[in-house]
Motif scaffolding. Structure first.
Motif, mmCIF file in Angstrom:
data_model
loop_
_atom_site.group_PDB
_atom_site.id
_atom_site.type_symbol
_atom_site.label_atom_id
_atom_site.label_comp_id
_atom_site.label_asym_id
_atom_site.label_seq_id
_atom_site.Cartn_x
_atom_site.Cartn_y
_atom_site.Cartn_z
ATOM 1 N N ARG A 61 47.651 -20.136 -5.945
ATOM 2 C CA ARG A 61 48.100 -19.367 -4.785
ATOM 3 C C ARG A 61 49.582 -19.651 -4.570
ATOM 4 N N ARG A 77 46.237 -21.001 8.198
ATOM 5 C CA ARG A 77 45.403 -19.854 8.608
ATOM 6 C C ARG A 77 44.898 -20.055 10.041
ATOM 7 N N THR A 120 51.806 -9.775 -0.452
ATOM 8 C CA THR A 120 50.961 -10.965 -0.628
ATOM 9 C C THR A 120 50.327 -11.352 0.705
ATOM 10 N N ASP A 121 49.069 -11.841 0.643
ATOM 11 C CA ASP A 121 48.470 -12.346 1.888
ATOM 12 C C ASP A 121 48.288 -13.859 1.844
ATOM 13 N N THR A 122 48.844 -14.516 0.844
ATOM 14 C CA THR A 122 48.836 -15.980 0.831
ATOM 15 C C THR A 122 49.802 -16.460 1.928
ATOM 16 N N ALA A 172 54.917 -9.441 3.569
ATOM 17 C CA ALA A 172 53.538 -9.401 4.077
ATOM 18 C C ALA A 172 52.739 -8.276 3.428
ATOM 19 N N ARG A 173 53.468 -7.264 2.908
ATOM 20 C CA ARG A 173 52.740 -6.153 2.275
ATOM 21 C C ARG A 173 52.401 -6.446 0.815
ATOM 22 N N THR A 197 52.400 -14.659 9.310
ATOM 23 C CA THR A 197 52.252 -14.739 7.854
ATOM 24 C C THR A 197 52.062 -16.177 7.384
ATOM 25 N N GLN A 246 53.892 -10.248 12.990
ATOM 26 C CA GLN A 246 53.022 -10.390 11.813
ATOM 27 C C GLN A 246 52.923 -11.871 11.450
#
Ligand code: B12
Length: 599
Positions: A263, A74, A289-291, A286-287, A330, A328
């Motif tokens: 996760r 992150r 899951t945001d893990t 990416a649409r 990810t 993006q």
């Protein structure tokens, strides 16, 4: 003896085995199992173990001052920094540890940062510890307990990722415990659960239970541990529609994040050759899951030539991944696969070259962003998401109709595994909802292999009248089934009948299928470094039945010698020939060498 003069080969036990295998191959057997414990209970057992098995320290967590690789990812996403993954697959622990230290240090000196290492375990690590010793070795590393895992996690300041032959295999719990104690915070490979079969291991209930306990242990850790799933190791390499692969990502996320409480980090890429599909799959993922993702794997199926040609493939897919990640972020690392990958397991210098290449390309990538058409990518991503969501919804409803408790992760996983990719796609893929049967986004691998088989058969069309009607039983020794797919297409194109001997099939079972079907030859497709012992086992089994069929062996004809100090595989073509089988490097070789193809 039977009326056609072929030996009556099948003992009752083998026949039972054949019935079980047939159900497995078609996905038409029972989806549930009364012996399977409820998922809730298995997760609770795993969670209880978290009292004794807690995340240990390791060099990466200390050096970066983060609680987990997810937190590190992150941070890099927020900084807009591209991360690099290096896959490493030597047999010996000493050599692997030394290679990781050297690679990280030399890359850093030369301006490249390796953020994570993926360690390729040997498939024997998938067995429970008491079954490992006698099993036929593949080409990867064998780690004996938490100390060996800790040697890997402390070999360099990069994150160590234990992906293959951990989760999803019967040895899942022991391996996961050891990895957690060693400080690993990315553990996989859930994708393997759905497709992999270890030799002589058919207890899918024990495999499921071990995986669920391991998932419970992971979910109970205070630190965030990413459950890694390589979609291509799962069904993405088998579906004919990439929207079905996105549907599987949705189903796996539902299992791990909604039902288990963990996760799930995805990897994809081996089979994504078309740049637009590759970039669109990244956008579609990416649409849903945001893990943070684990890594985007190299498009390794594109590696067909020597190093010069493979560098072109490397830059082609890497540029797509770099542009997709800058658009993006990810959390996926890029994975520059060394250009010797199609020959054998790459050596240290080759891994280093690929990492340096990626770091330089990453500098050049931003200048290419203006050449990309985001609307075209998003249009394909729309189709993937639409088809993927429909697939996942139909699969959950269809499984519930068939009596599967879809709120129970153990029952749901076992049912999906038993159905298999082909049957799931036939039941719930494009066209199943009454719409067009055309794939939303056609899979590159199937299109390419269909064309290759057609072209080859057309070139040899003159042989068709002589060969039509001959029968070949075709099986694979491991999960690689594209070689067999191509051989099937090519032989059928010449009018031969191909008997399905199965995927990851034991030699005895393949021989039983061949003899039962009255085959004229047995064809083996093998990639995992077991070509020679497997060929010998098939021939020994034929001898045991008093049968004498030609045995063709193609794929990756190599193995790591027991006394090897490099840990790299060597060619065994000559030994396979000496054992009485016909080694084939390609389809033309097969025609030239084997008597069954003489007119
Ligand atoms: C695609 C792929 C995968 C896919 C397979 C998808 C699927 N469902 O089939 C996935 C991602 C699942 C995968 C997994 C693994 N893979 Co893999 N994989 C590959 C890859 C990229 C391509 C192989 C392929 O399918 N080629 C397509 C076929 C059609 O082309 P071909 O191989 O050139 O085939 C020709 C001939 O060989 C012939 N042929 C093939 N079979 C037969 C049979 C007969 C009878 C005849 C006549 C001809 C014939 O037909 C073709 C025409 O010329 C290769 C690397 C590479 N680029 O070659 C690695 C490779 C084969 N994999 C490898 C490994 C190690 C693995 C894993 C163990 C990694 C891991 N730790 O998870 C696992 C396998 C685990 C297991 N239990 O089996 C190694 C094998 C190492 C070795 N023996 O030296 C390779 C070489 C990569 C590497 N360098 O490390 N893999």
């Amino acid at each position: 003896m039977r009326a056609d003069g072929k030996p009556d080969s099948l003992r009752p036990a083998a026949r039972d085995g054949l019935a079980r295998r047939a159900a497995r191959m078609t996905g038409e057997g029972p989806l549930g199992d009364r012996g399977l414990a409820p998922g809730r209970a298995l997760l609770a057992e795993g969670r209880a173990m978290a009292r004794d098995w807690r995340l240990g320290p390791c060099r990466f967590l200390e050096a970066e001052g983060v609680p987990s690789e997810a937190a590190y990812k992150r941070r890099a996403m927020a900084e807009g920094r591209i991360m690099q993954h290096a896959h490493i697959g030597f047999r010996s622990v000493d050599r692997t540890v030394a290679a990781m230290a050297e690679l990280h240090a030399v890359a850093a000196e030369r301006g490249a940062r390796i953020d994570r290492f993926g360690v390729t375990l040997d498939w024997t690590m998938g067995y429970p510890p008491d079954r490992r010793a006698g099993a036929a070795r593949g080409t990867g590393i064998v780690l004996n307990g938490p100390e060996d895992f800790a040697r890997i996690t402390n070999a360099s300041p990069a994150a160590a990722h234990f992906g293959d032959f951990m989760l999803g295999l019967p040895g899942a719990l022991e391996n996961t415990r050891a990895a957690i104690a060693a400080g690993a915070t990315a553990i996989g490979n859930l994708g393997q659960y759905f497709t992999f079969r270890l030799p002589y291991w058919d207890d899918d209930v024990a495999t499921t239970e071990a995986t669920l306990r391991a998932l419970g242990l992971i979910a109970a850790q205070e630190a965030e541990i990413l459950v890694h799933s390589n979609l291509d190791d799962g069904f993405a390499g088998l579906f004919r529609d990439m929207a079905s692969a996105l549907g599987m990502a949705i189903l796996e996320t539902h299992i791990v994040e909604d039902l288990v409480g963990g996760r799930l980090a995805f990897c994809f890429g081996h089979h994504f050759s078309a740049p637009l599909t590759r970039a669109a799959f990244h956008a579609a993922l990416a649409r849903v899951t945001d893990t943070p993702g684990s890594m985007i794997f190299g498009n390794t199926v594109a590696y067909r030539g020597g190093p010069a040609e493979n560098y072109a493939s490397l830059s082609a897919y890497l540029m797509v991944d770099l542009l997709a990640l800058s658009r993006q972020p990810t959390g996926h690392a890029v994975n520059p696969v060394p250009v010797t990958e199609n020959l054998r397991i790459p050596d240290v210098d080759e891994i280093l070259d690929a990492q340096l290449f990626a770091a330089r390309l990453a500098e050049a990538a931003p200048g290419h962003a203006a050449l990309v058409d985001p609307a075209a990518i998003d249009a394909v991503a729309d189709r993937l998401v639409e088809g993927g969501r429909a697939f996942a919804a139909r699969a959950l409803a269809g499984l519930a109709e068939r009596g599967v408790d879809t709120a129970d992760p153990a029952a749901l996983m076992l049912a999906i595994r038993r159905l298999g990719a082909k049957r799931m796609e036939a039941l719930w893929g494009a066209g199943a909802g009454g719409g067009s049967a055309e794939p939303f986004v056609a899979a590159d691998w199937a299109r390419e292999l269909d064309a290759a088989a057609r072209d080859w058969a057309a070139r040899h069309a003159a042989l068709r009248p002589a060969l039509a009607g001959r029968r070949v039983a075709l099986g694979t020794t491991d999960v690689h089934e594209h070689g067999a797919y191509l051989v099937r297409g090519a032989l059928e194109g010449l009018g031969l009948e191909v008997i399905d001997g199965g995927v990851s099939v034991d030699a005895e079972a393949l021989v039983a299928t061949a003899l039962d079907a009255g085959a004229d030859a047995i064809a083996v497709s093998t990639y995992n470094g077991v070509a020679l012992p497997y060929a010998r086992a098939v021939i020994a089994e034929l001898v045991r039945h008093g049968a004498d069929l030609p045995v063709l062996v193609g794929g990756k004809l190599n193995e790591i010698p027991a006394e090897s100090n490099s840990g790299l595989p060597v060619d065994v073509t000559g030994e396979i020939r000496a054992a009485g089988a016909y080694p084939c490097h390609d389809l033309d070789d097969m025609l030239a060498t084997c008597p069954v193809f003489r007119a």
